[in-house]
Design an enzyme around this catalytic site. Structure first.
Site, mmCIF file in Angstrom:
data_model
loop_
_atom_site.group_PDB
_atom_site.id
_atom_site.type_symbol
_atom_site.label_atom_id
_atom_site.label_comp_id
_atom_site.label_asym_id
_atom_site.label_seq_id
_atom_site.Cartn_x
_atom_site.Cartn_y
_atom_site.Cartn_z
ATOM 1 N N TYR A 126 -11.325 -39.724 -13.300
ATOM 2 C CA TYR A 126 -11.857 -40.567 -12.225
ATOM 3 C C TYR A 126 -11.200 -41.949 -12.243
ATOM 4 O O TYR A 126 -10.729 -42.447 -11.217
ATOM 5 C CB TYR A 126 -13.374 -40.680 -12.414
ATOM 6 N N LYS A 135 -8.819 -43.807 -9.431
ATOM 7 C CA LYS A 135 -9.190 -45.063 -8.774
ATOM 8 C C LYS A 135 -8.109 -46.122 -8.986
ATOM 9 O O LYS A 135 -7.857 -46.943 -8.102
ATOM 10 C CB LYS A 135 -10.549 -45.556 -9.280
ATOM 11 N N SER A 142 -13.298 -48.739 -8.288
ATOM 12 C CA SER A 142 -14.226 -48.917 -9.403
ATOM 13 C C SER A 142 -13.660 -49.896 -10.417
ATOM 14 O O SER A 142 -12.433 -49.934 -10.629
ATOM 15 C CB SER A 142 -14.448 -47.553 -10.066
#
Ligand SMILES: NC(=O)c1ccc[n+]([C@@H]2O[C@H](COP(=O)([O-])OP(=O)(O)OC[C@H]3O[C@@H](n4cnc5c(N)ncnc54)[C@H](OP(=O)(O)O)[C@@H]3O)[C@@H](O)[C@H]2O)c1
Length: 264
Positions: free
Chosen positions: A164, A168, A145
């Protein structure tokens, strides 16, 4: 007859990879899903070149048996592995590390993100490596991402989506580690853009969430017109995947093939 294995393939971007790749009957596509019971969209495609296999990527036994099943169907090889599955805790997207609520919840989201998005990806790669070594394409793509980009995070003052984003950023390094070791492979950490994978009506779905998120990035992406569809994202990602060569291995790039300000 290229062969592809895609994790988290029951819905969203993973499903769309299966859909577009299996449209060419010369491709063999292994759709790894957590549960066949939720794979109805895949079965509805009714294509004989799609093989649905159950595998939660946090379950090593399931990954081992998935790799065996792929191996017995292809004669021991696999051309492309697409690590698409991810843990995304959208309910707590807006929270920051210092203001997350109960400590236990922050710990849980950090560990769950790491368990699926980093450890699960590593084990998936390891179980499929022997097959990939016998494949001809030798490409491993891991969905990451733009939220893992430190420069963009700083420029946009974007403190949200922390567990998150951290996972990533970590998986980008996983990608680089494998690329550093396996020089005959292309390992890519590929960001799909901001993609509306909601099953709700696009007009009333997560648009509020998207606007809150993208508001922060407007300054850097003045031409951004809103989230793209899974169809458009996968089309662009496949162009990137097919266009990359050994000189691209280890890179963290976008669906537009460009790291610089092109995450959206
Ligand atoms: N959508 C975006 O805007 C966006 C932006 C940047 C990056 N990405 C990345 O792109 C990828 C796909 O995103 P998406 O929006 O399509 O996600 P999604 O709609 O939330 O789907 C996630 C998929 O991962 C599967 N999954 C979750 N945990 C798993 C586990 N432990 N083992 C196996 N499968 C598991 C889910 O399975 P179930 O169906 O069983 O729940 C689901 O099929 C992810 O890596 C995501 O981080 C997406």
């Amino acid at each position: 007859m290229p062969s592809y294995a895609i994790t988290g393939a029951a819905r969203g971007i993973g499903f769309e990879f299966v859909n577009q790749l299996s449209a060419d009957s010369r491709n063999t596509v292994f759709a790894l899903v957590r549960s066949k019971a939720t794979a109805n969209k895949l079965t509805e495609l009714g294509r004989r070149n799609i093989h649905i296999i159950e595998a939660d990527i946090t379950d090593n036994d399931a990954l081992e048996s998935a790799a065996k099943e792929v191996s017995s169907s292809t004669g021991g090889s696999l051309d492309f592995l697409i690590n698409n599955a991810a843990f995304v805790e959208s309910k707590r997207d807006g929270l920051t590390l210092d203001f997350y609520g109960p400590e236990d919840l922050l710990t849980k989201d950090l560990l769950d993100s790491f368990k699926v998005n980093v450890v699960g990806v590593i084990h998936t790669i390891n179980y499929f490596l022997p097959l990939l070594k016998k494949g001809t394409a030798k490409k491993v793509v891991t969905l990451t991402s733009g939220l893992a980009d430190i420069e963009v995070t700083m420029n946009a003052h974007f403190a949200a989506c922390a567990p998150y984003s951290i996972s990533k950023a970590a998986v980008n390094m996983v990608n680089a580690k494998y690329a550093a070791q396996f020089e005959e492979f292309v390992f890519l950490a590929l960001s799909p853009g901001l993609v509306n994978t909601s099953t709700k009506d696009p007009n009333e779905s997560d648009m509020e969430k998207f606007s809150a998120m993208t508001g922060k990035f407007r300054e850097h992406y003045p031409n951004f017109e809103g989230p793209i569809t899974p169809e458009a994202s996968v089309r662009m990602q496949l162009e990137v995947i097919n266009g990359t060569t050994l000189k691209d291995t280890g890179k963290f790039i976008s669906h537009k093939r460009n790291k610089e300000k092109e995450w959206l």
